[in-house]
Design a protein around this motif. Structure first.
Motif, PDB file in Angstrom:
ATOM      1  N   LEU A 120       0.832  -1.199   0.000  1.00  0.00           N
ATOM      2  CA  LEU A 120       0.000   0.000   0.000  1.00  0.00           C
ATOM      3  C   LEU A 120       0.873   1.257   0.000  1.00  0.00           C
ATOM      4  N   GLY A 121       1.963   1.219   0.774  1.00  0.00           N
ATOM      5  CA  GLY A 121       2.888   2.344   0.786  1.00  0.00           C
ATOM      6  C   GLY A 121       3.521   2.569  -0.578  1.00  0.00           C
ATOM      7  N   VAL A 122       3.903   1.483  -1.241  1.00  0.00           N
ATOM      8  CA  VAL A 122       4.463   1.591  -2.592  1.00  0.00           C
ATOM      9  C   VAL A 122       3.434   2.219  -3.540  1.00  0.00           C
ATOM     10  N   ALA A 123       2.174   1.769  -3.433  1.00  0.00           N
ATOM     11  CA  ALA A 123       1.123   2.275  -4.320  1.00  0.00           C
ATOM     12  C   ALA A 123       0.832   3.753  -4.077  1.00  0.00           C
ATOM     13  N   GLU A 124       0.873   4.191  -2.807  1.00  0.00           N
ATOM     14  CA  GLU A 124       0.551   5.581  -2.475  1.00  0.00           C
ATOM     15  C   GLU A 124       1.721   6.536  -2.677  1.00  0.00           C
ATOM     16  N   ALA A 125       2.918   6.009  -2.859  1.00  0.00           N
ATOM     17  CA  ALA A 125       4.119   6.844  -2.910  1.00  0.00           C
ATOM     18  C   ALA A 125       3.961   7.996  -3.889  1.00  0.00           C
ATOM     19  N   GLY A 126       4.247   9.188  -3.412  1.00  0.00           N
ATOM     20  CA  GLY A 126       4.221  10.367  -4.263  1.00  0.00           C
ATOM     21  C   GLY A 126       2.918  11.127  -4.259  1.00  0.00           C
ATOM     22  N   PHE A 127       1.840  10.556  -3.679  1.00  0.00           N
ATOM     23  CA  PHE A 127       0.567  11.270  -3.766  1.00  0.00           C
ATOM     24  C   PHE A 127       0.603  12.588  -3.002  1.00  0.00           C
ATOM     25  N   PHE A 128       0.950  12.538  -1.714  1.00  0.00           N
ATOM     26  CA  PHE A 128       0.881  13.761  -0.914  1.00  0.00           C
ATOM     27  C   PHE A 128       1.834  14.850  -1.414  1.00  0.00           C
ATOM     28  N   PRO A 129       3.151  14.562  -1.593  1.00  0.00           N
ATOM     29  CA  PRO A 129       4.010  15.633  -2.107  1.00  0.00           C
ATOM     30  C   PRO A 129       3.609  16.056  -3.513  1.00  0.00           C
ATOM     31  N   GLY A 130       3.063  15.113  -4.290  1.00  0.00           N
ATOM     32  CA  GLY A 130       2.590  15.461  -5.623  1.00  0.00           C
ATOM     33  C   GLY A 130       1.427  16.430  -5.570  1.00  0.00           C
ATOM     34  N   ALA A 131       0.502  16.197  -4.640  1.00  0.00           N
ATOM     35  CA  ALA A 131      -0.636  17.099  -4.491  1.00  0.00           C
ATOM     36  C   ALA A 131      -0.187  18.476  -4.005  1.00  0.00           C
ATOM     37  N   ILE A 132       0.766  18.506  -3.052  1.00  0.00           N
ATOM     38  CA  ILE A 132       1.310  19.776  -2.569  1.00  0.00           C
ATOM     39  C   ILE A 132       1.973  20.534  -3.714  1.00  0.00           C
ATOM     40  N   LEU A 133       2.807  19.840  -4.481  1.00  0.00           N
ATOM     41  CA  LEU A 133       3.493  20.471  -5.602  1.00  0.00           C
ATOM     42  C   LEU A 133       2.488  20.937  -6.653  1.00  0.00           C
TER      43      LEU A 133
END
Length: 455
Positions: A120-133
């Motif tokens: 699940l962590g692998v699948a979610e990787a990048g979502f939060f910083p991506g949304a911030i960016l």
């Protein structure tokens, strides 16, 4: 556009449209994201730990191992978002984690749970910083605090709405193919990720110039204002570090200090998020009271109601005054002091009130904190820098639940020592923030000067 009055009207209209049309949808994605990653915290004390035979340390490990997979792909994922565009990449991430989250419905052992949490962590990787960016690239610096505060409201509201929702789903024991209530809860919170992820592919636009819901004047103003900021920041970074976006991010002392500050806040956030339902479950023995599953969900939600209000008001104050050091350091101190005090309260009501102070402190600081990296990073450097800060910070996502659970086991099932450790890390965030400010590396306003950035 030469007329200042007309320019101001276009600016106001553009920011209003982004606040209404874009931010709520991305916040909804974040709401689902945070609910899916913390669902284990609701399931643990409400049947899952007993059914799978989990100790506190095993529960903590399974909660935290998510972040190992998450941080391994955090920076590469955010660079991929920068390359392929937020619309496609955020949609892909969301559908991927939704499919993995659905599999928790049928988990059968500690080993299976730990493996699924890692994936699940692998699948979610990048979502939060991506949304911030993504949101940071839509608005000029002076508006970012407001936009990120609106986005960040999704996180406390996940607990306000999500905790009772999870509790309600868990009351439906056996209603769906004979599944236990906690399994049905996992099923119920996973489906929205897949549905909203598909919608995001068609709903989002990568940049203002592609937004058909903006007028031509609004697109022109946004594109020009953002390009002007990027050009100024890139010139300073080239002078200070030479060319190369990744080099700027990884060689910046500010990025690493901000990572340490974020680590302390995330340590507090996830210690609270994963173990608050368990601590509330302990009220029954400690205070001789009895709660059903739905009532536990409601009680879990209580601290996050004032947290959402404080987040909004504190961020608005930072936008009006200009971001000050104390907008981040003061909440860190309040959170660090309050969370251990909750253990010495003599009633459920006082305990929840003190925890509400801790939650309010954490959420007051976070949206203001995230305005800092994009003040001095652009392009690939911003993608890498935001991801790096989130990656280092989220090491606490693994450490907090695992260390909290292990220390609880070592100290006879109590949470006194673990919560003092949580408080210590949050106080460290305050110290680092004050030190960063005194060295002149963070601006007191939303727009740092070139001299300050060059340092």
């Amino acid at each position: 556009m030469d007329n200042p009055t007309a320019t101001a009207a276009v600016e106001k209209s553009a920011i209003r449209k982004i606040s209404i049309r874009l931010v709520p949808f991305v916040a909804l994605m974040f709401f689902i994201n945070y609910l899916d990653r913390t669902a284990i915290g609701f399931a643990g004390p409400n049947g899952m730990s007993d059914d799978l035979g989990l100790s506190a340390a095993q529960f903590g490990f399974a909660s935290g191992v998510f972040f190992i997979g998450y941080i391994l792909l955090e920076v590469p994922s955010n660079l991929a978002l920068h390359r392929f565009g937020a619309r496609k990449w955020l949609s892909r991430i969301m559908v991927s984690w939704g499919i993995v989250a659905l599999l928790f419905t049928w988990v059968g052992s500690f080993e299976h749970l730990a493996i699924l949490r890692f994936i699940l962590g692998v699948a979610e990787a990048g979502f939060f910083p991506g949304a911030i960016l993504f949101l940071s690239l839509w608005v000029p610096a002076k508006h970012r605090g407001k936009i990120l505060a609106l986005f960040y409201l999704a996180q406390p509201l996940t607990n306000v709405i999500g905790a009772p929702l999870a509790g309600w789903l868990m009351t439906h024991d056996g209603i769906f193919f004979g599944l236990e209530g906690w399994r049905f809860m996992f099923f119920g919170v996973a489906l929205p990720a897949i549905i909203v992820g598909v919608i995001a592919w068609f709903y989002l636009a990568d940049k203002p110039s592609e937004a058909k819901w903006l007028t031509q004047e609004e697109r022109t103003w946004l594109t020009g204002a953002l390009q002007k900021e990027r050009t100024a920041t890139e010139a300073v970074n080239t002078k200070a570090h030479g060319k190369g976006g990744l080099k700027v991010a990884f060689s910046s002392g500010r990025v690493w200090v901000l990572s340490g500050i974020y680590f302390g806040f995330i340590y507090g956030l996830y210690a609270l998020g994963f173990f608050l339902p368990t601590i509330i479950g302990g009220f029954e023995a400690r205070f001789d009271v009895t709660y059903d599953v739905f009532q536990r969900g409601l009680i879990t939600a209580i601290p996050y109601i004032p947290a959402a209000l404080v987040l909004f008001l504190w961020s608005r104050d930072a936008s009006r005054r200009g971001l000050k050091t104390w907008h981040i350091a003061l909440p860190a101190v309040l959170g660090g002091v309050s969370i251990p005090l909750a253990l010495f309260a003599d009633s459920p009501e006082l305990t929840i009130a003190i925890i509400a102070v801790t939650a309010s402190a954490i959420f007051a600081a976070l949206p203001n904190f995230w305005t800092l990296p994009t003040q001095f990073l652009t392009g690939a450097a911003a993608a890498a820098g935001v991801a790096l800060i989130n990656t280092i910070g989220n090491l606490a996502g693994f450490a907090a639940p695992y260390v909290t659970g292990a220390l609880s086991d070592l100290t006879g099932g109590t949470y006194t020592v673990p919560m003092f450790v949580v408080g210590g890390f949050m106080l460290l965030s305050a110290v680092l923030m004050i030190g960063l400010s005194r060295r002149g590396r963070v601006s007191a306003s939303n727009v740092p000067s070139a001299d300050e950035i060059a340092h």
